[in-house]
Design a protein around this motif. Structure first.
Motif, mmCIF file in Angstrom:
data_model
loop_
_atom_site.group_PDB
_atom_site.id
_atom_site.type_symbol
_atom_site.label_atom_id
_atom_site.label_comp_id
_atom_site.label_asym_id
_atom_site.label_seq_id
_atom_site.Cartn_x
_atom_site.Cartn_y
_atom_site.Cartn_z
ATOM 1 N N LEU A 12 18.118 -14.636 29.223
ATOM 2 C CA LEU A 12 18.736 -15.755 29.227
ATOM 3 C C LEU A 12 17.444 -16.148 30.313
ATOM 4 C CD1 LEU A 12 23.008 -15.530 28.727
ATOM 5 C CD2 LEU A 12 21.390 -16.574 27.319
ATOM 6 N N ILE A 13 17.444 -16.206 31.071
ATOM 7 C CA ILE A 13 16.513 -16.650 32.418
ATOM 8 C C ILE A 13 15.868 -17.001 31.944
ATOM 9 C CG2 ILE A 13 15.656 -16.257 34.636
ATOM 10 C CD1 ILE A 13 17.949 -15.216 35.511
ATOM 11 N N ALA A 14 14.657 -15.814 31.406
ATOM 12 C CA ALA A 14 13.187 -16.244 30.654
ATOM 13 C C ALA A 14 13.420 -17.076 29.623
ATOM 14 C CB ALA A 14 12.927 -14.303 30.161
ATOM 15 N N ALA A 15 14.234 -17.305 28.633
ATOM 16 C CA ALA A 15 14.971 -18.355 27.844
ATOM 17 C C ALA A 15 14.129 -19.733 28.721
ATOM 18 C CB ALA A 15 15.642 -17.659 26.954
ATOM 19 N N ALA A 16 15.769 -19.552 29.637
ATOM 20 C CA ALA A 16 15.781 -20.740 30.263
ATOM 21 C C ALA A 16 14.720 -21.797 30.959
ATOM 22 C CB ALA A 16 16.771 -20.538 30.567
ATOM 23 N N ILE A 17 13.866 -20.768 31.729
ATOM 24 C CA ILE A 17 11.904 -21.233 31.784
ATOM 25 C C ILE A 17 11.699 -21.911 30.697
ATOM 26 C CG2 ILE A 17 10.367 -20.109 33.110
ATOM 27 C CD1 ILE A 17 12.802 -18.136 34.890
ATOM 28 N N ILE A 18 11.011 -20.203 29.995
ATOM 29 C CA ILE A 18 10.456 -20.595 28.823
ATOM 30 C C ILE A 18 10.272 -22.251 28.038
ATOM 31 C CG2 ILE A 18 9.678 -20.077 26.421
ATOM 32 C CD1 ILE A 18 9.436 -16.770 27.245
ATOM 33 N N TRP A 60 3.998 -14.063 23.554
ATOM 34 C CA TRP A 60 2.738 -12.928 22.642
ATOM 35 C C TRP A 60 3.355 -12.024 24.315
ATOM 36 C CZ3 TRP A 60 -1.844 -10.937 25.419
ATOM 37 C CH2 TRP A 60 -1.912 -10.302 24.361
ATOM 38 N N LEU A 61 2.916 -12.792 25.373
ATOM 39 C CA LEU A 61 2.698 -12.188 27.131
ATOM 40 C C LEU A 61 4.448 -11.097 26.782
ATOM 41 C CD1 LEU A 61 0.925 -13.789 29.315
ATOM 42 C CD2 LEU A 61 0.589 -11.653 27.768
ATOM 43 N N ARG A 62 5.734 -12.268 26.609
ATOM 44 C CA ARG A 62 7.356 -11.971 26.465
ATOM 45 C C ARG A 62 7.201 -10.986 25.476
ATOM 46 N NH1 ARG A 62 11.095 -11.138 29.527
ATOM 47 N NH2 ARG A 62 13.128 -11.604 28.521
ATOM 48 N N GLY A 63 7.057 -10.682 24.103
ATOM 49 C CA GLY A 63 6.875 -9.983 23.798
ATOM 50 C C GLY A 63 6.103 -8.241 24.205
ATOM 51 N N ARG A 64 5.024 -8.788 24.877
ATOM 52 C CA ARG A 64 4.013 -7.274 24.971
ATOM 53 C C ARG A 64 5.010 -6.817 26.132
ATOM 54 N NH1 ARG A 64 -1.722 -7.244 27.072
ATOM 55 N NH2 ARG A 64 -2.416 -5.651 27.563
ATOM 56 N N TYR A 65 5.876 -7.311 26.533
ATOM 57 C CA TYR A 65 6.100 -6.907 28.173
ATOM 58 C C TYR A 65 7.392 -6.184 27.970
ATOM 59 C CZ TYR A 65 9.390 -7.447 32.289
ATOM 60 O OH TYR A 65 10.409 -7.056 33.327
ATOM 61 N N ARG A 68 6.545 -3.159 26.246
ATOM 62 C CA ARG A 68 6.273 -1.718 26.976
ATOM 63 C C ARG A 68 7.668 -1.298 28.271
ATOM 64 N NH1 ARG A 68 0.979 -3.503 30.275
ATOM 65 N NH2 ARG A 68 -0.983 -2.795 28.818
ATOM 66 N N HIS A 69 8.455 -2.102 28.314
ATOM 67 C CA HIS A 69 9.849 -1.912 29.333
ATOM 68 C C HIS A 69 10.854 -1.388 27.680
ATOM 69 C CE1 HIS A 69 7.446 -3.545 32.367
ATOM 70 N NE2 HIS A 69 7.523 -2.954 32.567
ATOM 71 N N GLY A 70 10.661 -1.479 26.733
ATOM 72 C CA GLY A 70 11.869 -0.333 25.971
ATOM 73 C C GLY A 70 12.658 -1.129 25.917
ATOM 74 N N ARG A 71 12.705 -2.769 25.353
ATOM 75 C CA ARG A 71 13.724 -3.436 25.905
ATOM 76 C C ARG A 71 14.210 -3.885 24.147
ATOM 77 N NH1 ARG A 71 13.726 -7.142 30.767
ATOM 78 N NH2 ARG A 71 13.821 -5.724 32.563
#
Length: 71
Positions: A12-18, A60-65, A68-71
């Motif tokens: 949610l925080i990442a979505a709000a920042i984006i 794309w970077l968010r999806g790659r992250y 990598r972290h198995g989310r």
């Protein structure tokens, strides 16, 4: 939101920042393009294209992250 796990909260925080970044960038984009167009119309087109590409780059970077972290 009854099930607030740390993963949900960070999403949610990442979505709000984006979203905030897109709003701010989109708000100022016409002024920036008009200013740059004073020097070169082609450069102004390039600025607009770069903004659109930056949107896709962020997702794309968010999806790659996340992969990598198995989310």
């Amino acid at each position: 939101m009854s099930d607030e796990s740390p993963g949900n909260r960070s999403t949610l925080i990442a979505a709000a920042i984006i979203f905030a970044g897109l709003l701010i960038g989109g708000y100022f984009l016409p002024d920036v393009i008009n200013y740059v167009a004073l020097f070169s119309p082609w450069l102004a087109i390039g600025v607009g294209v770069l903004f659109v590409l930056a949107v896709f780059l962020v997702f794309w970077l968010r999806g790659r992250y996340q992969r990598r972290h198995g989310r």
